[in-house]
Design a protein around this motif. Structure first.
Motif, short mmCIF file in Angstrom:
data_model
loop_
_atom_site.label_atom_id
_atom_site.label_comp_id
_atom_site.label_asym_id
_atom_site.label_seq_id
_atom_site.Cartn_x
_atom_site.Cartn_y
_atom_site.Cartn_z
N ASP A 78 0.83 -1.21 0.00
CA ASP A 78 0.00 0.00 0.00
C ASP A 78 0.86 1.25 0.00
OD1 ASP A 78 -2.50 -1.35 0.07
OD2 ASP A 78 -2.27 -1.68 2.23
N THR A 109 0.22 -0.71 -4.77
CA THR A 109 -1.19 -0.43 -5.07
C THR A 109 -1.36 0.96 -5.67
OG1 THR A 109 -1.66 0.49 -2.88
CG2 THR A 109 -1.94 -1.90 -3.17
N THR A 111 -1.55 3.81 -3.89
CA THR A 111 -2.37 4.71 -3.10
C THR A 111 -1.75 6.10 -3.04
OG1 THR A 111 -3.38 5.14 -0.95
CG2 THR A 111 -1.28 3.94 -0.93
N PRO A 208 -5.95 4.27 -6.64
CA PRO A 208 -6.50 4.45 -5.30
C PRO A 208 -6.27 5.90 -4.82
CG PRO A 208 -5.06 2.54 -5.42
CD PRO A 208 -4.78 3.39 -6.61
N TYR A 222 -9.38 2.80 -1.34
CA TYR A 222 -10.40 1.76 -1.51
C TYR A 222 -9.90 0.34 -1.26
CZ TYR A 222 -8.81 0.91 -6.36
OH TYR A 222 -8.07 0.58 -7.49
N PRO A 223 -8.58 0.00 -1.46
CA PRO A 223 -8.16 -1.35 -1.09
C PRO A 223 -8.41 -1.69 0.37
CG PRO A 223 -6.56 -0.40 -2.58
CD PRO A 223 -7.52 0.70 -2.22
N TYR A 226 -11.68 -3.30 0.53
CA TYR A 226 -11.57 -4.62 -0.09
C TYR A 226 -10.97 -5.63 0.87
CZ TYR A 226 -8.95 -8.33 -2.36
OH TYR A 226 -8.39 -9.55 -2.65
N TYR A 227 -9.87 -5.27 1.54
CA TYR A 227 -9.24 -6.19 2.49
C TYR A 227 -10.24 -6.61 3.57
CZ TYR A 227 -4.88 -4.09 0.64
OH TYR A 227 -3.87 -3.62 -0.16
N PHE A 240 -4.21 -7.17 -3.03
CA PHE A 240 -4.68 -6.36 -4.15
C PHE A 240 -3.49 -6.01 -5.04
CE2 PHE A 240 -5.38 -2.18 -6.15
CZ PHE A 240 -6.54 -2.45 -6.86
N GLU A 274 -14.83 3.53 0.29
CA GLU A 274 -15.35 2.26 0.80
C GLU A 274 -16.33 1.62 -0.16
OE1 GLU A 274 -15.05 3.70 5.47
OE2 GLU A 274 -16.98 3.62 4.44
N GLY A 277 -14.26 -0.29 -2.75
CA GLY A 277 -13.60 -1.48 -2.22
C GLY A 277 -14.56 -2.57 -1.83
#
Length: 455
Positions: A78, A109, A111, A208, A222-223, A226-227, A240, A274, A277
């Motif tokens: 991240d 990712t 971010t 992201p 947003y990951p 997802y996590y 991701f 959110e 994700g």
């Protein structure tokens, strides 16, 4: 020992060295904003954006797989990006600790809400934003995650899935012609003999940066959602891996409906991030629930080192000012070294999954096709580079962007536009070239991958 018991002994020992095996692990890389002796500069927008708090932890998350030979470890981190220099430290450290050879892919990712690990977003132009102790912390934690994922490998079964659900494209706003997206969501999950999830990895292309440029709270964007949702739904470790995000694939400017309110999610809000994700996790989970087991007996990863001419004067000045912190040294001939990789999972001669590892932000038309020749481009006669995904033939084809390095935007040479007149007679220059190493990146990367996939 009679033949029966010899056979049983061999059967017992075989899983230690053969058969498809998988493991997963993660480590937090969240900076301590409250006690840091130096400001934590946030990467991805402008200078002097100092972190004031942590909204959610950021991680390095790794999935290890092997099929009787050396493992390949796929890690999503991240961060805005990691240069090849730091990736090589992670690889060397993991090999030393494990005492064995292995292949490691580190994909950022990207971010825009995490620490500056590249040096470009410090307090002002010309001053690095890198905290060397933090980058070293990332390297050490990444080594830990790689080692733990390999040590935790066990006999496993692989499942592969994809979805092209319409709202995935609605999450992406492309601001530069041609408007081409690569919105397909690909997913894989590995389960142990008791059908418990070891790890789940998704591959999808979108920046992201849903929080925008005013946010000062550390987050995976947003990951993070997802996590949380994926691990709640399936268990195991969620990973991701971003894709072809150049040109510019971003949720900024997208209109996204929040399913809880059935109204537009507020722009630049955590709920906006959110919503993306959570939807990714739900779609991947549903697709994987319908997936059948995929048998694998061969995993191969190959990598090609290439040297790209550095045409970007800003990149040269950043190197001269040591913004990169003794990373990304340019060669005497004016080129920069990077790597392109190719991953293949197969059973016998039947290839089930292929993946490209690309060291930057590839324009989607270089991933799925659709390069255009525009009047006003700087190299109108340039050959069109072959798209990466069509070079692969497996039923599942992934593309990991920002993998093992970050060289910026990778723009089709025939679309390169650094000099007026601008593409489509635009009144001002398009965004992209300012963050690209140069016009030779796309031809070099496409040629390198073609050599890997069809040796």
């Amino acid at each position: 020992m009679n033949r029966k018991y010899l056979w049983l002994a061999l059967l017992w020992l075989t899983p230690l060295s053969a058969g498809f095996r998988a493991g997963a692990a993660y480590r937090a890389i969240t900076p301590d904003v409250n006690t840091s002796a130096v400001p934590i500069y946030m990467a991805g927008f402008g200078q002097n954006r100092v972190a004031t708090a942590v909204h959610d932890p950021i991680f390095v998350r790794c999935l290890a797989m092997s099929a009787g030979k050396k493992p390949v470890v796929l890690c999503g981190v991240d961060l805005i990006g990691l240069f090849l220099d730091d990736v090589e430290k992670i690889r060397a450290g993991a090999r030393k600790q494990l005492g064995r050879d292995l292949d490691v892919v580190i994909s950022a990712t990207h971010t825009h809400e995490g620490p500056d690990t590249m040096g470009l977003w410090g307090p002002k132009l010309g001053v690095t934003g890198i905290s060397e102790p933090y980058n070293e912390f990332v390297v050490q934690r990444s080594i830990e995650a790689v080692v733990a994922s390999v040590k935790g490998m066990k006999r496993a079964t692989l499942y592969l899935a994809r979805t092209g659900f319409p709202d995935l494209k609605a999450f992406i706003n492309d601001t530069r012609p041609p408007v081409v997206n690569d919105p397909e969501l690909l997913a894989l999950t590995v389960k142990d003999r008791r059908q418990r999830t070891i790890g789940t990895l998704i591959n999808w292309a979108n920046h992201p940066e849903a929080l925008g440029s005013e946010n000062t709270q550390i987050t995976a964007d947003y990951p993070a959602a997802y996590y949380r949702v994926m691990e709640t739904l399936r268990g195991g470790v969620a990973v991701f891996m971003n894709g072809a995000v150049g040109g510019m694939q971003s949720p900024l400017g997208a209109k996204i409906i929040d399913p809880t309110t059935r109204e537009l999610a507020p722009k630049n809000s955590f709920r906006f991030a959110e919503t993306i994700g959570e939807r990714l996790a739900d779609l991947a989970h549903d697709a994987l629930n319908a997936a059948k087991p995929t048998k694998i007996d061969r995993i191969e990863y190959t990598e090609k080192r290439i040297f790209i001419p550095v045409a970007n004067e800003g990149f040269r000045q950043a190197a001269q000012a040591n913004l990169y912190g003794n990373r990304k040294a340019f060669r005497p001939d004016g080129t920069s070294e990077t790597v392109v990789g190719y991953l293949r999972l197969a059973r016998g001669q039947s290839v089930k999954l292929e993946a490209a590892t690309i060291p930057g932000e590839l324009y989607p038309e270089l991933s799925v096709g659709g390069v255009e020749k525009y009047a006003g481009a700087d190299f109108p006669a340039a050959a069109v580079e072959p798209a990466i995904k069509p070079m692969m033939k497996a039923p599942f084809r992934m593309l990991f962007g920002l993998a093992n390095d970050e060289i910026g935007y990778i723009i089709p040479k025939s679309e390169w536009d650094e000099k007026a007149p601008w593409l489509q007679n635009a009144p001002k220059r398009w965004y992209g070239e300012v963050n690209s190493i140069g016009p030779e990146a796309a031809p070099a990367i496409a040629a390198a991958f073609a050599a890997l996939v069809r040796p």
